[in-house]
Design a protein around this motif. Structure first.
Motif, PDB file in Angstrom:
ATOM      1  N   MET A   1       1.077 -12.460   1.317  1.00  0.00           N
ATOM      2  CA  MET A   1       0.759 -11.492   0.768  1.00  0.00           C
ATOM      3  C   MET A   1      -0.410 -11.913  -0.302  1.00  0.00           C
ATOM      4  O   MET A   1      -0.922 -12.563  -1.261  1.00  0.00           O
ATOM      5  CB  MET A   1       1.386 -10.683   0.005  1.00  0.00           C
ATOM      6  N   HIS A   5      -4.368  -7.304  -1.013  1.00  0.00           N
ATOM      7  CA  HIS A   5      -2.806  -6.217  -0.401  1.00  0.00           C
ATOM      8  C   HIS A   5      -1.852  -5.935  -1.397  1.00  0.00           C
ATOM      9  O   HIS A   5      -1.490  -4.719  -1.378  1.00  0.00           O
ATOM     10  CB  HIS A   5      -2.592  -7.530   0.758  1.00  0.00           C
ATOM     11  N   LEU A   9      -0.753  -2.094  -2.739  1.00  0.00           N
ATOM     12  CA  LEU A   9       0.802  -1.908  -2.156  1.00  0.00           C
ATOM     13  C   LEU A   9       1.006  -1.376  -4.320  1.00  0.00           C
ATOM     14  O   LEU A   9       2.386  -0.898  -4.193  1.00  0.00           O
ATOM     15  CB  LEU A   9       1.539  -2.866  -2.084  1.00  0.00           C
ATOM     16  N   HIS A  43       7.149  -4.460   4.039  1.00  0.00           N
ATOM     17  CA  HIS A  43       7.155  -6.060   3.264  1.00  0.00           C
ATOM     18  C   HIS A  43       8.141  -6.875   3.091  1.00  0.00           C
ATOM     19  O   HIS A  43       7.847  -7.351   2.388  1.00  0.00           O
ATOM     20  CB  HIS A  43       6.133  -5.302   1.984  1.00  0.00           C
ATOM     21  N   CYS A  47       7.458  -7.265  -2.931  1.00  0.00           N
ATOM     22  CA  CYS A  47       7.099  -5.910  -3.589  1.00  0.00           C
ATOM     23  C   CYS A  47       6.425  -6.643  -5.014  1.00  0.00           C
ATOM     24  O   CYS A  47       7.486  -6.822  -5.713  1.00  0.00           O
ATOM     25  CB  CYS A  47       7.767  -5.134  -2.854  1.00  0.00           C
ATOM     26  N   LEU A  73      -3.122   0.320   3.273  1.00  0.00           N
ATOM     27  CA  LEU A  73      -2.076  -0.574   3.976  1.00  0.00           C
ATOM     28  C   LEU A  73      -2.370  -1.158   5.768  1.00  0.00           C
ATOM     29  O   LEU A  73      -2.630  -2.684   5.570  1.00  0.00           O
ATOM     30  CB  LEU A  73      -1.167  -0.769   3.782  1.00  0.00           C
ATOM     31  N   ILE A  78      -0.864  -4.459   7.846  1.00  0.00           N
ATOM     32  CA  ILE A  78       0.718  -3.447   8.248  1.00  0.00           C
ATOM     33  C   ILE A  78      -0.038  -2.765   9.723  1.00  0.00           C
ATOM     34  O   ILE A  78      -0.644  -1.986   9.739  1.00  0.00           O
ATOM     35  CB  ILE A  78       1.003  -2.683   7.312  1.00  0.00           C
TER      36      ILE A  78
END
Length: 99
Positions: A1, A5, A9, A43, A47, A73, A78
């Motif tokens: 990630m 991003h 998130l 995810h 996270c 996202l 995603i």
């Protein structure tokens, strides 16, 4: 990630958590928590932490920011269907919250 991003998130998770903390009923709070769980599931539980310090108490602002971050996202790869389902869950939780 990548960092953008992760920032998006983290923003989505933080504002949904703030909504859960300020929900007027247990059902609404639980519904917001299910939105958080779905974000985590999408995810792969990879996270960033929540940071709900100094977020506004105005219920409309956290909802708008959370919705915007969740929509963003999709630009980070995603699945669009997953994004739409999470947004629908968020709206359902908000509807429970406002009665």
């Amino acid at each position: 990630m990548l960092l953008p991003h992760a920032q998006t998130l983290a923003q989505a998770r933080s504002y949904v958590a703030a909504l859960a903390d300020s929900a007027l009923t247990l059902d609404a709070s639980s519904a917001y928590e299910r939105v958080l769980l779905e974000l985590d599931r999408v995810h792969g539980d990879d996270c960033p932490a929540l940071d709900s310090e100094d977020l506004t108490d105005d219920g409309d602002i956290p909802l708008a920011v959370a919705s915007s971050a969740i929509e963003e996202l999709e630009t980070h790869g995603i699945d669009p269907l997953a994004v739409e389902l999470i947004l629908a869950m968020l709206v359902e939780a908000h509807d429970l919250d406002i009665g």
